[in-house]
Design a protein around this motif. Sequence first.
Motif, mmCIF file in Angstrom:
data_model
loop_
_atom_site.group_PDB
_atom_site.id
_atom_site.type_symbol
_atom_site.label_atom_id
_atom_site.label_comp_id
_atom_site.label_asym_id
_atom_site.label_seq_id
_atom_site.Cartn_x
_atom_site.Cartn_y
_atom_site.Cartn_z
ATOM 1 N N HIS A 197 0.818 -1.214 0.000
ATOM 2 C CA HIS A 197 0.000 0.000 0.000
ATOM 3 C C HIS A 197 0.853 1.266 0.000
ATOM 4 C CE1 HIS A 197 -3.024 -2.712 2.284
ATOM 5 N NE2 HIS A 197 -3.290 -2.728 0.993
ATOM 6 N N LEU A 198 2.100 1.139 0.419
ATOM 7 C CA LEU A 198 2.944 2.310 0.652
ATOM 8 C C LEU A 198 3.958 2.557 -0.447
ATOM 9 C CD1 LEU A 198 3.572 1.643 4.449
ATOM 10 C CD2 LEU A 198 1.855 3.138 3.430
ATOM 11 N N ARG A 199 3.953 1.695 -1.475
ATOM 12 C CA ARG A 199 4.916 1.894 -2.566
ATOM 13 C C ARG A 199 4.701 3.227 -3.263
ATOM 14 N NH1 ARG A 199 4.696 -3.472 -6.144
ATOM 15 N NH2 ARG A 199 2.479 -3.103 -5.806
ATOM 16 N N ALA A 200 3.439 3.643 -3.398
ATOM 17 C CA ALA A 200 3.164 4.917 -4.067
ATOM 18 C C ALA A 200 3.760 6.088 -3.283
ATOM 19 C CB ALA A 200 1.664 5.111 -4.250
ATOM 20 N N MET A 201 3.721 5.992 -1.945
ATOM 21 C CA MET A 201 4.301 7.055 -1.126
ATOM 22 C C MET A 201 5.815 7.118 -1.310
ATOM 23 S SD MET A 201 2.078 6.689 2.384
ATOM 24 C CE MET A 201 2.934 8.070 3.134
ATOM 25 N N LYS A 202 6.446 5.955 -1.403
ATOM 26 C CA LYS A 202 7.887 5.900 -1.634
ATOM 27 C C LYS A 202 8.242 6.517 -2.982
ATOM 28 C CE LYS A 202 12.190 4.377 -1.271
ATOM 29 N NZ LYS A 202 13.170 4.887 -0.282
ATOM 30 N N ALA A 203 7.460 6.187 -4.001
ATOM 31 C CA ALA A 203 7.719 6.740 -5.333
ATOM 32 C C ALA A 203 7.519 8.249 -5.343
ATOM 33 C CB ALA A 203 6.814 6.072 -6.363
ATOM 34 N N ALA A 204 6.468 8.729 -4.665
ATOM 35 C CA ALA A 204 6.210 10.170 -4.606
ATOM 36 C C ALA A 204 7.335 10.892 -3.872
ATOM 37 C CB ALA A 204 4.870 10.431 -3.924
ATOM 38 N N GLY A 226 10.448 9.968 -3.754
ATOM 39 C CA GLY A 226 11.591 10.025 -4.655
ATOM 40 C C GLY A 226 11.466 11.139 -5.676
ATOM 41 N N ARG A 227 10.249 11.307 -6.205
ATOM 42 C CA ARG A 227 10.035 12.391 -7.171
ATOM 43 C C ARG A 227 10.213 13.747 -6.504
ATOM 44 N NH1 ARG A 227 5.822 8.860 -8.786
ATOM 45 N NH2 ARG A 227 4.298 10.069 -7.594
ATOM 46 N N GLN A 228 9.719 13.889 -5.273
ATOM 47 C CA GLN A 228 9.842 15.155 -4.569
ATOM 48 C C GLN A 228 11.303 15.468 -4.256
ATOM 49 O OE1 GLN A 228 7.187 17.140 -4.150
ATOM 50 N NE2 GLN A 228 8.649 18.709 -3.504
ATOM 51 N N ALA A 229 12.061 14.444 -3.852
ATOM 52 C CA ALA A 229 13.483 14.650 -3.591
ATOM 53 C C ALA A 229 14.214 15.074 -4.862
ATOM 54 C CB ALA A 229 14.097 13.368 -3.030
ATOM 55 N N GLY A 230 13.834 14.490 -5.988
ATOM 56 C CA GLY A 230 14.436 14.887 -7.255
ATOM 57 C C GLY A 230 14.136 16.327 -7.605
ATOM 58 N N LEU A 231 12.913 16.784 -7.299
ATOM 59 C CA LEU A 231 12.544 18.171 -7.563
ATOM 60 C C LEU A 231 13.339 19.119 -6.677
ATOM 61 C CD1 LEU A 231 10.752 20.271 -8.940
ATOM 62 C CD2 LEU A 231 8.988 19.804 -7.215
ATOM 63 N N VAL A 232 13.506 18.744 -5.410
ATOM 64 C CA VAL A 232 14.303 19.575 -4.505
ATOM 65 C C VAL A 232 15.734 19.704 -5.018
ATOM 66 C CG1 VAL A 232 15.327 19.674 -2.195
ATOM 67 C CG2 VAL A 232 12.900 19.108 -2.459
ATOM 68 N N GLU A 233 16.333 18.587 -5.425
ATOM 69 C CA GLU A 233 17.695 18.628 -5.946
ATOM 70 C C GLU A 233 17.789 19.473 -7.208
ATOM 71 O OE1 GLU A 233 20.703 17.602 -4.859
ATOM 72 O OE2 GLU A 233 19.583 17.356 -2.997
ATOM 73 N N GLN A 234 16.758 19.411 -8.030
ATOM 74 C CA GLN A 234 16.741 20.227 -9.247
ATOM 75 C C GLN A 234 16.727 21.714 -8.899
ATOM 76 O OE1 GLN A 234 13.506 19.248 -11.887
ATOM 77 N NE2 GLN A 234 13.757 21.093 -13.110
ATOM 78 N N LEU A 235 15.992 22.077 -7.846
ATOM 79 C CA LEU A 235 15.892 23.479 -7.457
ATOM 80 C C LEU A 235 17.183 24.005 -6.837
ATOM 81 C CD1 LEU A 235 12.283 23.477 -5.956
ATOM 82 C CD2 LEU A 235 13.019 24.573 -8.080
#
Length: 243
Positions: free
Chosen positions: A181-188, A190-199
């Motif tokens: 049930h929590l895989r989607a939270m893990k994926a989200a 990861g995407r958020q961390a990638g956005l932070v690094e991009q900024l």
Amino acid sequence: MLRTPPGGAITGTVAGQSGPMSIGAVLQALREEFPEVTVSKIRFLEAEGLVEPERSPSGYRKFRAEDVERLSHVLRMQRDHCLPLKVIREHLDALGRGEPLPAVPAPTREIQEPEATPPAPAVRIGREELLAVAGAGEEELAEWESYGLLGPASEGAYALTEVAVARLLAELGRFGLEPRHLRAMKAAAGRQAGLVEQLVAPLRRHPDPRTRARAESTAQELAQLSVRLHAALVQSALPPRDD
């Protein structure tokens, strides 16, 4: 009407403008000196009354070169003097009225690169200790790892951030939430961390060591805001309570 303070060069992009500029064009002009600035930051400074762009009949902002100069002045005072917006506003108001300016500390121009020091060793704990802290069993930990929710470092020990994840997974598991049930939270995440690094990437590459030094604190602040936003979104998605 706000008056633009003198001082601070207008970039060539702005100086060549003969008409109003969109907020995107303003962002592009400011980022030459202030790579960390964002559209949200410009809107925030507008909301705080530090700049007053005109509006088109359809509601779009129309910035003048004087507005961009004013924004540059505000950002420069934040960067060079670490002044709060209240003090900057008082400074600009006094300047607009032609009064003597409040005293501000002189900016530090000579910046020395910090001496290279070996990084402190990362704190890690073993598998048994992780299980004890999380109050979980081997089977649960194996399942969490199989779904990629956490994992040990190469030497088999776990970072403290993984400990926090394990404790939360164990707590959620007691409510019936399984790893699948929590895989989607893990994926989200990861995407958020990638956005932070991009900024923050432009900050890490910036030639000014003061700007580079702000990269980590900016990343942490963005991460904290992301967590708060996620919590707020979850709360707002829940059905209203009947009081």
